[in-house]
Design a protein around this motif. Structure first.
Motif, PDB file in Angstrom:
ATOM      1  N   GLU A  18      47.210  39.318  40.232  1.00 40.46           N
ATOM      2  CA  GLU A  18      47.219  40.792  40.237  1.00 40.46           C
ATOM      3  C   GLU A  18      46.832  41.327  38.861  1.00 40.46           C
ATOM      4  O   GLU A  18      46.081  42.303  38.747  1.00 40.46           O
ATOM      5  CB  GLU A  18      48.606  41.313  40.629  1.00 40.46           C
ATOM      6  CG  GLU A  18      48.991  41.083  42.076  1.00 40.46           C
ATOM      7  CD  GLU A  18      48.390  42.107  43.016  1.00 40.46           C
ATOM      8  OE1 GLU A  18      47.647  42.996  42.551  1.00 40.46           O
ATOM      9  OE2 GLU A  18      48.648  42.013  44.225  1.00 40.46           O
ATOM     10  N   ALA A  19      47.358  40.713  37.812  1.00 41.92           N
ATOM     11  CA  ALA A  19      47.014  41.144  36.456  1.00 41.92           C
ATOM     12  C   ALA A  19      45.526  40.929  36.181  1.00 41.92           C
ATOM     13  O   ALA A  19      44.859  41.782  35.567  1.00 41.92           O
ATOM     14  CB  ALA A  19      47.862  40.381  35.437  1.00 41.92           C
ATOM     15  N   GLY A  25      39.046  44.922  37.737  1.00 42.56           N
ATOM     16  CA  GLY A  25      38.795  46.184  38.426  1.00 42.56           C
ATOM     17  C   GLY A  25      38.623  47.360  37.496  1.00 42.56           C
ATOM     18  O   GLY A  25      37.961  48.349  37.848  1.00 42.56           O
ATOM     19  N   THR A  26      39.190  47.264  36.300  1.00 45.72           N
ATOM     20  CA  THR A  26      39.080  48.361  35.331  1.00 45.72           C
ATOM     21  C   THR A  26      37.753  48.335  34.590  1.00 45.72           C
ATOM     22  O   THR A  26      37.189  49.387  34.277  1.00 45.72           O
ATOM     23  CB  THR A  26      40.248  48.283  34.324  1.00 45.72           C
ATOM     24  OG1 THR A  26      41.481  48.403  35.030  1.00 45.72           O
ATOM     25  CG2 THR A  26      40.163  49.394  33.287  1.00 45.72           C
ATOM     26  N   GLU A 147      48.374  49.087  41.851  1.00 43.26           N
ATOM     27  CA  GLU A 147      48.761  47.717  41.517  1.00 43.26           C
ATOM     28  C   GLU A 147      50.246  47.626  41.196  1.00 43.26           C
ATOM     29  O   GLU A 147      50.920  46.656  41.565  1.00 43.26           O
ATOM     30  CB  GLU A 147      47.921  47.211  40.336  1.00 43.26           C
ATOM     31  CG  GLU A 147      46.463  46.971  40.663  1.00 43.26           C
ATOM     32  CD  GLU A 147      46.286  45.908  41.730  1.00 43.26           C
ATOM     33  OE1 GLU A 147      46.726  44.762  41.528  1.00 43.26           O
ATOM     34  OE2 GLU A 147      45.717  46.226  42.788  1.00 43.26           O
ATOM     35  N   ILE A 148      50.765  48.622  40.488  1.00 45.02           N
ATOM     36  CA  ILE A 148      52.204  48.656  40.196  1.00 45.02           C
ATOM     37  C   ILE A 148      52.994  48.778  41.496  1.00 45.02           C
ATOM     38  O   ILE A 148      53.986  48.065  41.712  1.00 45.02           O
ATOM     39  CB  ILE A 148      52.525  49.819  39.237  1.00 45.02           C
ATOM     40  CG1 ILE A 148      51.976  49.519  37.847  1.00 45.02           C
ATOM     41  CG2 ILE A 148      54.035  50.078  39.156  1.00 45.02           C
ATOM     42  CD1 ILE A 148      52.020  50.694  36.893  1.00 45.02           C
ATOM     43  N   PHE A 149      52.571  49.678  42.361  1.00 40.69           N
ATOM     44  CA  PHE A 149      53.268  49.892  43.631  1.00 40.69           C
ATOM     45  C   PHE A 149      53.264  48.628  44.479  1.00 40.69           C
ATOM     46  O   PHE A 149      54.314  48.196  44.995  1.00 40.69           O
ATOM     47  CB  PHE A 149      52.602  51.046  44.383  1.00 40.69           C
ATOM     48  CG  PHE A 149      53.207  51.339  45.719  1.00 40.69           C
ATOM     49  CD1 PHE A 149      54.508  51.807  45.835  1.00 40.69           C
ATOM     50  CD2 PHE A 149      52.474  51.148  46.881  1.00 40.69           C
ATOM     51  CE1 PHE A 149      55.070  52.072  47.073  1.00 40.69           C
ATOM     52  CE2 PHE A 149      53.021  51.417  48.122  1.00 40.69           C
ATOM     53  CZ  PHE A 149      54.327  51.873  48.215  1.00 40.69           C
ATOM     54  N   ASP A 150      52.100  47.998  44.625  1.00 37.62           N
ATOM     55  CA  ASP A 150      52.007  46.789  45.443  1.00 37.62           C
ATOM     56  C   ASP A 150      52.854  45.654  44.872  1.00 37.62           C
ATOM     57  O   ASP A 150      53.578  44.965  45.600  1.00 37.62           O
ATOM     58  CB  ASP A 150      50.544  46.333  45.543  1.00 37.62           C
ATOM     59  CG  ASP A 150      49.745  47.140  46.546  1.00 37.62           C
ATOM     60  OD1 ASP A 150      50.365  47.921  47.298  1.00 37.62           O
ATOM     61  OD2 ASP A 150      48.517  46.998  46.576  1.00 37.62           O
ATOM     62  N   GLN A 240      44.499  35.939  47.024  1.00 35.04           N
ATOM     63  CA  GLN A 240      44.459  37.350  47.400  1.00 35.04           C
ATOM     64  C   GLN A 240      43.751  37.619  48.719  1.00 35.04           C
ATOM     65  O   GLN A 240      44.000  38.641  49.354  1.00 35.04           O
ATOM     66  CB  GLN A 240      43.767  38.153  46.288  1.00 35.04           C
ATOM     67  CG  GLN A 240      44.520  38.182  44.972  1.00 35.04           C
ATOM     68  CD  GLN A 240      45.734  39.081  45.004  1.00 35.04           C
ATOM     69  OE1 GLN A 240      45.916  39.863  45.930  1.00 35.04           O
ATOM     70  NE2 GLN A 240      46.584  38.967  44.003  1.00 35.04           N
ATOM     71  N   GLY A 241      42.830  36.758  49.116  1.00 37.75           N
ATOM     72  CA  GLY A 241      42.044  37.026  50.312  1.00 37.75           C
ATOM     73  C   GLY A 241      40.713  37.674  49.956  1.00 37.75           C
ATOM     74  O   GLY A 241      40.112  37.382  48.927  1.00 37.75           O
TER      75      GLY A 241
END
Length: 265
Positions: A18-19, A25-26, A147-150, A240-241
């Motif tokens: 995720e990190a 992504g940024t 990302e934080i929420f997930d 992640q898929g």
């Protein structure tokens, strides 16, 4: 903590990925606009292909190629339209979706409608938002919050989860995980408001829109996968898929955040 570490130890590889996704992504959003457009074009091809494969089963190969072509073509149409007026962009999306349904004939009655509703229309709104400065900033901000929420929803569900949120669509989502994710987003939003000098009511509205949009996007993606009987979209990362597994929440949350941020800020 000895009592809970066994339940969460398996999450660390996922959190590390995720990190990495957050960094990757940024980066395109920090590049000149033409390069961002190229990155979005690549994403359109991949997401269109993945969704076509899943929605179009059992003719996965042909529907994947059709999905990639439709989403890439419509996204290019949205990207190169020159007006900053939101209604014009929305009209383009509606006309494009209707045109695709007419041209597809038999396909319009099967998987194409599902494909147009999700992910095609949300992704085209996402591309539209990425084209303009304030909206693009809101899209990028929404990525961090998504990302934080997930991540914290997953962690909270693993630690405290007992009551399933939507067992038929996503058996791993729990009300407890949702509460932890929302709390993490709230704390992050307050911190980001101070750091970025954004007024707190605006940031609060963006945070609420992002969490709602993230949940909606995730459930739409889950519904398509459950309908097709698959766990993930065609993978790009082993843990992640597919790319749509990574962006499913963001393509809905980003445009919502863009609308609210542009209206209030």
């Amino acid at each position: 903590m000895p009592r809970t570490r066994g339940r969460v130890r398996g999450l660390w590889p996922l959190m590390a990925s995720e990190a990495l996704i957050l960094v990757i992504g940024t980066l395109p959003w920090l590049l000149p606009l033409p390069l961002l457009g190229i990155a979005l074009a690549g994403a359109a091809l991949r997401i269109g292909y993945e969704s076509g494969v899943v929605n179009g089963m059992p003719k996965a190969g042909s529907s994947g190629m059709i999905g990639a072509g439709i989403l890439a073509g419509f996204s290019a149409l949205v990207w190169f339209q020159s007006s900053e007026v939101w209604p014009l962009g929305l009209a383009v999306l509606i006309l494009a979706a209707g045109g695709a349904a007419i041209l597809a004939n038999g396909l319009a009655k099967t998987w194409l409608w599902r494909f147009l509703i999700y992910p095609a229309l949300p992704f085209m709104l996402f591309v539209f938002s990425a084209r303009w400065a304030n909206a693009a900033f809101a899209c990028l901000l929404s990525f961090l919050l998504v990302e934080i929420f997930d991540s914290f929803s997953l962690l909270g569900g693993r630690l405290f989860g007992k009551r399933l949120l939507v067992p038929k669509l996503s058996p791993q989502k729990t009300w407890e995980g949702l509460a932890v994710g929302f709390l993490a987003v709230a704390i992050s939003a307050i911190s980001l408001a101070a750091l970025l000098k954004i007024d707190l009511p605006t940031m609060a509205a963006v945070a609420i829109a992002v969490t709602a949009g993230a949940l909606i996007g995730d459930l739409f993606a889950s519904a398509a996968k459950r309908r097709a009987g698959v766990k993930d979209y065609p993978p790009v990362l082993p843990i992640q898929g597919g790319l749509l597994d990574i962006m499913d929440a963001w393509i809905v949350a980003g445009p919502l955040a863009a609308v609210i941020f542009t209206a209030l800020h």
